[in-house]
Structures are given as C-alpha cells and as structure tokens.
Design an enzyme around this catalytic site. Structure first.
Site, short mmCIF file in Angstrom:
data_model
loop_
_atom_site.label_atom_id
_atom_site.label_comp_id
_atom_site.label_asym_id
_atom_site.label_seq_id
_atom_site.Cartn_x
_atom_site.Cartn_y
_atom_site.Cartn_z
N ASP A 69 0.85 -1.20 0.00
CA ASP A 69 0.00 0.00 0.00
C ASP A 69 0.88 1.24 0.00
O ASP A 69 1.58 1.51 0.97
CB ASP A 69 -0.90 -0.04 1.25
CG ASP A 69 -2.00 1.00 1.19
OD1 ASP A 69 -2.00 1.82 0.25
OD2 ASP A 69 -2.86 0.99 2.09
N HIS A 75 -0.47 4.05 -0.05
CA HIS A 75 -1.32 4.86 0.84
C HIS A 75 -1.46 6.31 0.38
O HIS A 75 -1.70 7.22 1.19
CB HIS A 75 -0.77 4.81 2.27
CG HIS A 75 -1.84 4.90 3.31
ND1 HIS A 75 -2.17 6.07 3.96
CD2 HIS A 75 -2.68 3.97 3.82
CE1 HIS A 75 -3.15 5.85 4.80
NE2 HIS A 75 -3.49 4.59 4.74
N GLU A 83 -1.24 -0.66 -4.04
CA GLU A 83 -2.47 0.07 -3.69
C GLU A 83 -2.21 1.56 -3.59
O GLU A 83 -1.21 1.99 -3.02
CB GLU A 83 -2.96 -0.48 -2.34
CG GLU A 83 -4.17 0.23 -1.78
CD GLU A 83 -4.69 -0.49 -0.54
OE1 GLU A 83 -4.55 -1.73 -0.46
OE2 GLU A 83 -5.24 0.19 0.35
N GLU A 126 -10.41 3.14 -1.94
CA GLU A 126 -10.87 3.16 -0.54
C GLU A 126 -11.38 4.52 -0.10
O GLU A 126 -12.07 4.62 0.89
CB GLU A 126 -9.75 2.69 0.39
CG GLU A 126 -8.58 3.66 0.49
CD GLU A 126 -7.51 3.18 1.46
OE1 GLU A 126 -7.12 2.01 1.37
OE2 GLU A 126 -7.07 3.98 2.31
N ASP A 173 -15.18 0.94 0.06
CA ASP A 173 -15.39 0.75 1.50
C ASP A 173 -16.88 0.85 1.78
O ASP A 173 -17.49 1.89 1.55
CB ASP A 173 -14.62 1.82 2.27
CG ASP A 173 -14.64 1.59 3.77
OD1 ASP A 173 -15.72 1.26 4.31
OD2 ASP A 173 -13.59 1.72 4.39
N HIS A 225 -12.25 -2.51 0.97
CA HIS A 225 -11.52 -1.87 2.08
C HIS A 225 -12.33 -2.05 3.35
O HIS A 225 -13.53 -1.79 3.35
CB HIS A 225 -11.40 -0.38 1.74
CG HIS A 225 -10.62 0.43 2.70
ND1 HIS A 225 -11.18 1.45 3.45
CD2 HIS A 225 -9.31 0.41 3.04
CE1 HIS A 225 -10.24 2.02 4.19
NE2 HIS A 225 -9.09 1.41 3.96
MG LIG Z 1 -5.08 1.56 1.74
#
Ligand SMILES: [Mg+2]
Length: 381
Positions: free
Chosen positions: A182, A184, A208, A234, A257, A284
C-alpha cells in the site's frame, strides 16, 4: 413496519455505530467512519436519520436515493452517514426475513472468503517476523505499507529500504505468501514510478493507491511501467466517483469501503460495474465489527471479490478491538486464511449493546498522525 428511532454511538478507538429501531422491535445496526470529524458525522447522522423516522425500512433503494440526493450530495461525510444508515436497514430486513443479507442480494457466489492480514503498521520496519506470525496462523496473504514520508523527489535509499523489506518476506516464503503493498497515497508520481518499477521483480499481489485518487490520471503512466496489478478506491464514495476509474480502464482492483461508498447495495453495484470491465474487487475494511460484517455480506454474493481486508487485533493498543463488541465472535473466525460465509440473519452480528452503551459515554477524539518531510513540508500520511 416503520422506523421509530435513530441512535448514534461514538466508540473508541475510531468507530461510529448507528442503531435504527422499528415499531416491530427489530433493530438494525450500521457503522460510519469518523475520519477526524466525529462530531460532524454524528450531528449529520441525527439530522439525516431523523428525516426517515416513520418510513418503511424495507424501501432501502428509495430511502438511499432520498438521503443521497440533495444539493450537497456525495462527499465523505454525507456518504458515510448514508452508508451507516443503509447497513442498518439491511440488518433489519435480513432479521425480519430471517436470512443473511446476501440471500437478499442474489445468494452465495462462493464457498468461503479469503482474507489478508496487515503487517508493519504505519512505519514498517521489521516485517519478516510479523509475516512469519501470520503464516503460522494460516494466512497466505498479507499487506504492508510501503514507505514512511516520501517527498516529491526523495532519496533512493528510502526506495531501497522498501525493496529490502519486501525481499525479506519474499526470500523466506517464496510465493507461498502473497504481498499487497500500500503506497497509501503518500507517494507522489515521480517516486511512485520508481518505486513501482523496483518492486515489480518481487511480484507483489498488487500495489495500492500508488498515487492519491485525485491524481488518477497518473495511474495510466505508472501502468505503462509495470505489469503489477494496481488497486485503488478506498477513499471514493458512490458509483459516480468510480466512473472515471472504469472509463480509464487501467486499474485492476477496486477497493470500495462499504462504510464510505454508500453502503452494501452501493458496493454491490460498483462491484458489478467492475465485473463488466474485468476488474477485481478487494473491499476496504479496516474499521469496526459492523462495517466488516456488512462487507462480508457483499463478499458472499460478489463473484469478482478475490480477497478481503480485515483488521482484527490491530487496535488493541488504541482502545478496543472489534471483537470486544461482538458476542458471536465465531463470525470473524479465520481458518487457514479464510473466513466462512456468515449464516445468521441480517448482518450476522450479535452485538454487546450494554458495552456499546457504556463505552459510548466516554466519546472519542480520533486524530490522524501528522507527518513532515525532511524540510518541514507537510507529508501525506
Ligand atoms: Mg489503503
């Protein structure tokens, strides 16, 4: 049946639960994301929830449209409130008809759900031991954050550190352990290209959020450099936010999510759109028990879900763990890296309502870490 009451609970470490009550004594539970705006979400949940008191809880699509459609629509706060209320409506409906929610959404599309486990935390360093711990518990897939702060252009030493960490896992487990990495959204395009290319020989399961979703045009460029599957989604809410991802066609895995995107049915709709573009889904779900239970309902009936995130155990040092509020803890029992399909009515949870009531009195203040680059500029967390 009529909705008679809405009650919102703030639960440490960072969860917001909502209970929707009815005149037939059936309650439904949902979960919203606090982000760093807990009081705003709670106030909004009461304001929007009070509008549907007296309404038929079975009219989920109509109520969703009503809550979603306003001049100020979508957005994370509106969407997480809609998501939480929608989950609770499905919980009510499933309990009334005495079936798990996925039975109302087409029925099971699989026998079991594969899950992965987080390792490393926000500042990953010694990850091999944690990967070994998960392997010994039966997991065959893990996910880790790639880096700490990374400036727009930064030292290759930080890239090498990432490679070394991932290599330590790959060397120990070969391809018996799949590794999701990830970024992020904390990596900017110039370094994302470098990092993605350097990681490719280690064959990650996916990369990700290689860049933030608002920089989605960069996905195409990074995809030209690597064949590693790319994942995102996400932070997106509603199917309209995913439209460009599908149109662009370079993302391989979407990660809606259920507690942010608009709820259970919205997640299912987005997954169906993804299926038409031959994209996989890895929902997510790093939040609390209700959001995770709702996500498992979607997983059960969605063929292009291939793996499920979960965060069992990671919040113990920050407040409560998601199992603390669940009486039927077997619903989140993982065996050899899989969880069984839920089989209880509604979302499948028996919640400890006394504990929820008690802990909610203490409130919560959730803040995200504040990170800075080497020169004092604000870094993405
Ligand atoms: Mg993530």
């Amino acid at each position: 049946m009529k909705i008679t009451d809405i009650k919102v609970y703030k639960i440490k470490p960072r969860w917001i639960f909502v209970k929707v009550s009815t005149d037939e004594g059936i309650d439904g539970w949902g979960e919203m994301i606090s982000g760093t705006k807990t009081e705003t979400v709670v106030a909004g949940a009461y304001e929007m929830g009070n509008r549907i008191i007296g309404r038929n809880p079975f009219e989920i699509e109509r109520l969703w449209q009503e809550l979603h459609r306003s001049f100020f629509r979508s957005g994370p706060i509106n969407s997480t409130i809609v998501s939480g209320i929608e989950m609770a409506l499905w919980d009510i409906k499933g309990k009334y008809f005495n079936v798990p929610v996925y039975e109302l959404l087409g029925g099971a599309a699989r026998d079991r759900i594969k899950v992965y486990s987080w390792i490393g935390g926000d500042r990953p360093n010694e990850v091999q031991d944690q990967a070994t711990d998960r392997y010994n518990k039966g997991f065959t897939a893990i996910k880790m954050n790639a880096t700490e702060e990374l400036h727009y252009i930064d030292s290759f030493k930080k890239v090498q550190d990432v490679i070394d960490r991932v290599t330590s896992i790959r060397e120990k487990f070969g391809f018996d352990m799949e590794i999701g990495i990830d970024f992020h959204g904390r990596v900017h395009k110039p370094m994302a290209k470098v990092l993605a290319k350097e990681l490719e020989p280690l064959r990650p399961m996916f990369l990700e959020e290689v860049v933030l979703p608002e920089n989605e045009e960069a996905f195409s460029e990074i995809a030209q450099h690597v064949s590693t599957p790319l994942a995102t989604g996400e932070r997106l809410h509603t199917r309209w936010a995913f439209k460009n991802i599908f149109k662009q066609g370079v993302i391989d895995i979407i990660q809606p999510d259920v507690a942010l995107v608009g709820g259970i049915l919205e997640t299912r709709k987005i997954a169906a759109m993804a299926e038409a573009y031959d994209m996989a889904v890895a929902p997510h779900a790093p939040y609390g028990p209700i959001a995770l239970a709702a996500t498992l309902q979607v997983d059960a009936c969605t063929p292009n879900v291939f793996i499920q995130e979960q965060s069992l155990g990671i919040h113990y040092n920050k407040g409560f763990d998601l199992l603390d509020f669940v009486k039927n803890k077997e619903v989140f029992q993982y065996t050899n890296g899989y969880v069984d399909l839920p089989n209880k009515p509604g979302l499948g949870l028996e919640l400890d309502e006394d504990l929820i009531e008690e802990i909610s009195q203490e409130g919560l203040i959730w803040t995200n870490p504040k990170w800075k680059n080497y020169d004092g500029t604000i870094a993405e967390w």
